[in-house]
Scaffold this motif. Structure first.
Motif, PDB file in Angstrom:
ATOM      1  N   GLY A 238      32.949  41.047  26.251  1.00 57.85           N
ATOM      2  CA  GLY A 238      32.494  39.609  26.125  1.00 57.85           C
ATOM      3  C   GLY A 238      33.279  38.380  25.988  1.00 57.85           C
ATOM      4  O   GLY A 238      34.621  38.784  26.305  1.00 57.85           O
ATOM      5  N   HIS A 239      32.990  37.416  25.629  1.00 59.92           N
ATOM      6  CA  HIS A 239      33.927  36.042  25.771  1.00 59.92           C
ATOM      7  C   HIS A 239      35.246  36.208  24.924  1.00 59.92           C
ATOM      8  O   HIS A 239      36.331  35.842  25.388  1.00 59.92           O
ATOM      9  CB  HIS A 239      33.279  34.606  25.151  1.00 59.92           C
ATOM     10  N   VAL A 240      35.109  36.980  23.806  1.00 52.39           N
ATOM     11  CA  VAL A 240      36.229  37.179  22.983  1.00 52.39           C
ATOM     12  C   VAL A 240      36.650  38.628  23.193  1.00 52.39           C
ATOM     13  O   VAL A 240      36.157  39.425  22.625  1.00 52.39           O
ATOM     14  CB  VAL A 240      36.205  36.824  21.650  1.00 52.39           C
ATOM     15  N   PRO A 241      37.349  38.987  24.386  1.00 54.93           N
ATOM     16  CA  PRO A 241      37.420  40.448  24.570  1.00 54.93           C
ATOM     17  C   PRO A 241      38.505  41.220  23.867  1.00 54.93           C
ATOM     18  O   PRO A 241      38.544  42.436  24.115  1.00 54.93           O
ATOM     19  CB  PRO A 241      38.139  40.517  26.096  1.00 54.93           C
ATOM     20  N   MET A 242      39.225  40.788  22.884  1.00 56.14           N
ATOM     21  CA  MET A 242      40.327  41.187  22.175  1.00 56.14           C
ATOM     22  C   MET A 242      39.723  42.494  21.452  1.00 56.14           C
ATOM     23  O   MET A 242      40.364  43.453  21.139  1.00 56.14           O
ATOM     24  CB  MET A 242      40.996  40.494  21.269  1.00 56.14           C
ATOM     25  N   SER A 243      38.472  42.367  20.566  1.00 55.36           N
ATOM     26  CA  SER A 243      37.824  43.355  19.855  1.00 55.36           C
ATOM     27  C   SER A 243      37.110  44.338  20.792  1.00 55.36           C
ATOM     28  O   SER A 243      36.739  45.566  20.349  1.00 55.36           O
ATOM     29  CB  SER A 243      36.774  43.010  19.117  1.00 55.36           C
ATOM     30  N   ASP A 244      36.633  43.946  22.228  1.00 55.11           N
ATOM     31  CA  ASP A 244      35.704  44.806  22.861  1.00 55.11           C
ATOM     32  C   ASP A 244      36.504  45.942  23.328  1.00 55.11           C
ATOM     33  O   ASP A 244      36.274  47.080  23.619  1.00 55.11           O
ATOM     34  CB  ASP A 244      34.916  43.974  24.124  1.00 55.11           C
ATOM     35  N   ASP A 245      37.887  45.356  23.886  1.00 60.64           N
ATOM     36  CA  ASP A 245      38.757  46.333  24.800  1.00 60.64           C
ATOM     37  C   ASP A 245      40.126  45.900  24.516  1.00 60.64           C
ATOM     38  O   ASP A 245      40.677  45.267  25.391  1.00 60.64           O
ATOM     39  CB  ASP A 245      38.322  46.425  26.238  1.00 60.64           C
ATOM     40  N   PRO A 246      40.802  46.252  23.235  1.00 61.09           N
ATOM     41  CA  PRO A 246      42.027  45.933  22.962  1.00 61.09           C
ATOM     42  C   PRO A 246      43.070  46.424  23.968  1.00 61.09           C
ATOM     43  O   PRO A 246      44.245  45.870  24.404  1.00 61.09           O
ATOM     44  CB  PRO A 246      42.241  45.935  21.650  1.00 61.09           C
ATOM     45  N   ASP A 247      42.789  47.704  24.331  1.00 61.04           N
ATOM     46  CA  ASP A 247      43.904  48.407  25.231  1.00 61.04           C
ATOM     47  C   ASP A 247      43.948  47.706  26.611  1.00 61.04           C
ATOM     48  O   ASP A 247      44.917  47.451  27.046  1.00 61.04           O
ATOM     49  CB  ASP A 247      43.327  49.715  25.505  1.00 61.04           C
ATOM     50  N   LEU A 248      42.658  47.394  27.003  1.00 57.78           N
ATOM     51  CA  LEU A 248      42.754  46.605  28.390  1.00 57.78           C
ATOM     52  C   LEU A 248      43.333  45.202  28.545  1.00 57.78           C
ATOM     53  O   LEU A 248      44.122  44.712  29.114  1.00 57.78           O
ATOM     54  CB  LEU A 248      41.185  46.233  28.886  1.00 57.78           C
ATOM     55  N   VAL A 249      43.108  44.628  27.381  1.00 52.86           N
ATOM     56  CA  VAL A 249      43.676  43.135  26.992  1.00 52.86           C
ATOM     57  C   VAL A 249      45.010  43.329  27.056  1.00 52.86           C
ATOM     58  O   VAL A 249      45.962  42.483  27.580  1.00 52.86           O
ATOM     59  CB  VAL A 249      43.060  42.236  25.995  1.00 52.86           C
ATOM     60  N   ALA A 250      45.624  44.339  26.094  1.00 51.93           N
ATOM     61  CA  ALA A 250      47.052  44.441  25.999  1.00 51.93           C
ATOM     62  C   ALA A 250      47.844  44.733  27.319  1.00 51.93           C
ATOM     63  O   ALA A 250      48.932  44.281  27.639  1.00 51.93           O
ATOM     64  CB  ALA A 250      47.375  45.561  24.878  1.00 51.93           C
ATOM     65  N   GLU A 251      46.991  45.640  28.114  1.00 53.34           N
ATOM     66  CA  GLU A 251      47.783  46.009  29.344  1.00 53.34           C
ATOM     67  C   GLU A 251      47.961  44.782  30.358  1.00 53.34           C
ATOM     68  O   GLU A 251      48.703  44.555  31.070  1.00 53.34           O
ATOM     69  CB  GLU A 251      46.736  47.367  29.919  1.00 53.34           C
ATOM     70  N   VAL A 252      46.692  43.983  30.391  1.00 54.21           N
ATOM     71  CA  VAL A 252      46.601  42.880  31.234  1.00 54.21           C
ATOM     72  C   VAL A 252      47.812  42.045  30.959  1.00 54.21           C
ATOM     73  O   VAL A 252      48.495  41.188  31.800  1.00 54.21           O
ATOM     74  CB  VAL A 252      45.160  42.067  31.462  1.00 54.21           C
ATOM     75  N   ILE A 253      48.011  41.713  29.634  1.00 53.24           N
ATOM     76  CA  ILE A 253      49.269  40.873  29.178  1.00 53.24           C
ATOM     77  C   ILE A 253      50.738  41.309  29.584  1.00 53.24           C
ATOM     78  O   ILE A 253      51.383  40.956  30.230  1.00 53.24           O
ATOM     79  CB  ILE A 253      49.092  40.661  27.643  1.00 53.24           C
ATOM     80  N   ARG A 254      50.560  42.998  29.392  1.00 48.34           N
ATOM     81  CA  ARG A 254      51.995  43.582  29.669  1.00 48.34           C
ATOM     82  C   ARG A 254      52.296  43.447  31.296  1.00 48.34           C
ATOM     83  O   ARG A 254      53.278  43.019  31.583  1.00 48.34           O
ATOM     84  CB  ARG A 254      51.814  44.871  29.504  1.00 48.34           C
ATOM     85  N   GLU A 255      51.087  43.589  31.941  1.00 50.35           N
ATOM     86  CA  GLU A 255      51.181  43.478  33.582  1.00 50.35           C
ATOM     87  C   GLU A 255      51.778  42.080  33.910  1.00 50.35           C
ATOM     88  O   GLU A 255      52.577  41.817  34.832  1.00 50.35           O
ATOM     89  CB  GLU A 255      49.886  43.640  34.296  1.00 50.35           C
ATOM     90  N   THR A 256      51.143  40.977  33.200  1.00 50.92           N
ATOM     91  CA  THR A 256      51.461  39.695  33.666  1.00 50.92           C
ATOM     92  C   THR A 256      53.116  39.416  33.297  1.00 50.92           C
ATOM     93  O   THR A 256      53.865  38.886  34.135  1.00 50.92           O
ATOM     94  CB  THR A 256      50.656  38.859  33.225  1.00 50.92           C
ATOM     95  N   THR A 257      53.501  39.743  32.025  1.00 52.05           N
ATOM     96  CA  THR A 257      55.092  39.477  31.655  1.00 52.05           C
ATOM     97  C   THR A 257      55.912  40.370  32.639  1.00 52.05           C
ATOM     98  O   THR A 257      56.758  39.706  32.545  1.00 52.05           O
ATOM     99  CB  THR A 257      55.117  39.822  30.059  1.00 52.05           C
ATOM    100  N   ARG A 258      55.452  41.256  33.112  1.00 48.13           N
ATOM    101  CA  ARG A 258      56.348  42.074  33.688  1.00 48.13           C
ATOM    102  C   ARG A 258      56.343  41.788  35.378  1.00 48.13           C
ATOM    103  O   ARG A 258      57.172  42.007  36.203  1.00 48.13           O
ATOM    104  CB  ARG A 258      55.789  43.617  34.038  1.00 48.13           C
ATOM    105  N   THR A 259      55.385  40.788  35.599  1.00 47.24           N
ATOM    106  CA  THR A 259      55.590  40.119  37.284  1.00 47.24           C
ATOM    107  C   THR A 259      56.670  39.094  37.141  1.00 47.24           C
ATOM    108  O   THR A 259      56.842  38.343  36.270  1.00 47.24           O
ATOM    109  CB  THR A 259      54.163  39.423  37.526  1.00 47.24           C
ATOM    110  N   GLN A 260      57.478  39.416  38.377  1.00 48.63           N
ATOM    111  CA  GLN A 260      58.437  38.438  38.717  1.00 48.63           C
ATOM    112  C   GLN A 260      58.071  37.370  39.357  1.00 48.63           C
ATOM    113  O   GLN A 260      58.646  36.086  39.099  1.00 48.63           O
ATOM    114  CB  GLN A 260      59.682  39.221  39.268  1.00 48.63           C
ATOM    115  N   GLN A 261      57.325  37.469  40.390  1.00 51.62           N
ATOM    116  CA  GLN A 261      56.537  36.567  41.085  1.00 51.62           C
ATOM    117  C   GLN A 261      55.071  36.584  41.221  1.00 51.62           C
ATOM    118  O   GLN A 261      54.823  37.582  41.529  1.00 51.62           O
ATOM    119  CB  GLN A 261      57.187  36.234  42.437  1.00 51.62           C
ATOM    120  N   PRO A 262      54.227  35.669  41.016  1.00 51.39           N
ATOM    121  CA  PRO A 262      52.838  35.890  41.267  1.00 51.39           C
ATOM    122  C   PRO A 262      52.325  36.484  42.488  1.00 51.39           C
ATOM    123  O   PRO A 262      53.248  36.168  43.435  1.00 51.39           O
ATOM    124  CB  PRO A 262      52.280  34.302  41.083  1.00 51.39           C
ATOM    125  N   ALA A 263      51.371  37.253  42.558  1.00 55.08           N
ATOM    126  CA  ALA A 263      50.697  37.812  43.710  1.00 55.08           C
ATOM    127  C   ALA A 263      50.483  36.545  44.729  1.00 55.08           C
ATOM    128  O   ALA A 263      49.816  35.815  44.293  1.00 55.08           O
ATOM    129  CB  ALA A 263      49.654  39.047  43.403  1.00 55.08           C
TER     130      ALA A 263
END
Length: 263
Positions: A238-263
């Motif tokens: 839902g709109h505040v996804p942190m409680s619905d799927d915290p693992d997915l939200v955390a992984e999306v954040i990790r993936e973004t921080t590890r990106t050197q250049q945007p796709a």
């Protein structure tokens, strides 16, 4: 000064909540990221434990920008990774535009409505929620122990309200009531996202597939207006996804921080 918490160690990661919420919205994600980042959560002006919102002659947009910049100076954090939800997502994108973000993860960000009807819908939704929250708040700690009651009260924010901690749900209800002046101020100065993040800032815009607040078709507008970003869906959220799927939200954040250049 805005209220905040610092947890963990590593590169700084600033997490910004949405309108009517508080920094504790990020709690399920913080515990998953604190081993890799110094995680900083904050309460926006007029929300949570932060002081009342006083633009003091400035535009609302300028006042919030000043508050966030003052916090960065206070914390001695020049260019953190930034993730935000709803209004926080819009603010995160604007921090990147200003050169103050190392990367941006925007979860169902505000500022991408297509027409006036979208704006009137979400403003009316918040007005209705506050109408319910005021009489509920004094008894919320008892009533919201019931999962059905949590579903009725929070289905507009979460796809799985029954997973919310009852104490947190009660505190969120009280915060919705206490922050009503700030909510009015923010809505009275609402605006569409005016910029486009540069190609030098890794950016992900992730939209909750079951968002009932900022409806998912706004993700298509975000794709059109921010073509340099990585765009993806958050299924089952839902709109505040942190409680619905915290693992997915955390992984999306990790993936973004590890990106050197945007796709």
């Amino acid at each position: 000064m805005l209220a905040y918490e610092r947890t963990g160690s590593g590169e700084p990661l600033l997490l910004i909540h949405g309108i009517g919420h508080r920094r504790q919205a990020w709690a399920p994600v913080v515990e998953r990221l604190a081993g890799e980042f110094e995680v900083i959560t904050l309460d926006l002006p007029g929300h949570g434990e932060s002081p009342a919102f006083e633009p003091a002659g400035r535009t609302v947009r300028a006042a919030v920008t000043d508050e966030l910049n003052a916090l960065r100076v206070e914390l001695r954090v020049e260019r953190p990774h930034v993730a935000g939800n709803s209004l926080g997502g819009l603010l995160a994108l604007e921090m990147a535009d200003a050169g103050h973000a190392r990367s941006v993860t925007a979860l169902s960000p505000a500022g991408f409505w297509i027409g006036k009807a979208d704006y009137l819908y979400v403003r009316g939704l918040f007005a209705g929620v506050q109408t319910v929250a005021r009489p509920l708040a004094p008894v919320a700690s008892t009533v919201l122990r019931n999962s059905t009651a949590r579903t009725l009260a929070f289905s507009w924010l979460a796809a799985h309200p029954e997973r919310l901690d009852p104490k947190a749900a009660a505190a969120d209800t009280a915060n919705m009531v206490a922050s009503r002046a700030a909510i009015r101020t923010f809505f009275g100065a609402a605006y569409r996202y005016p910029g486009t993040v540069g190609t030098d800032v890794p950016t992900t815009i992730a939209w909750a597939a079951r968002d009932l607040t900022l409806l998912p078709y706004q993700a298509l507008e975000a794709r059109r207006r921010v073509p340099n970003a990585v765009h993806r869906w958050l299924p089952g959220c839902g709109h505040v996804p942190m409680s619905d799927d915290p693992d997915l939200v955390a992984e999306v954040i990790r993936e973004t921080t590890r990106t050197q250049q945007p796709a």
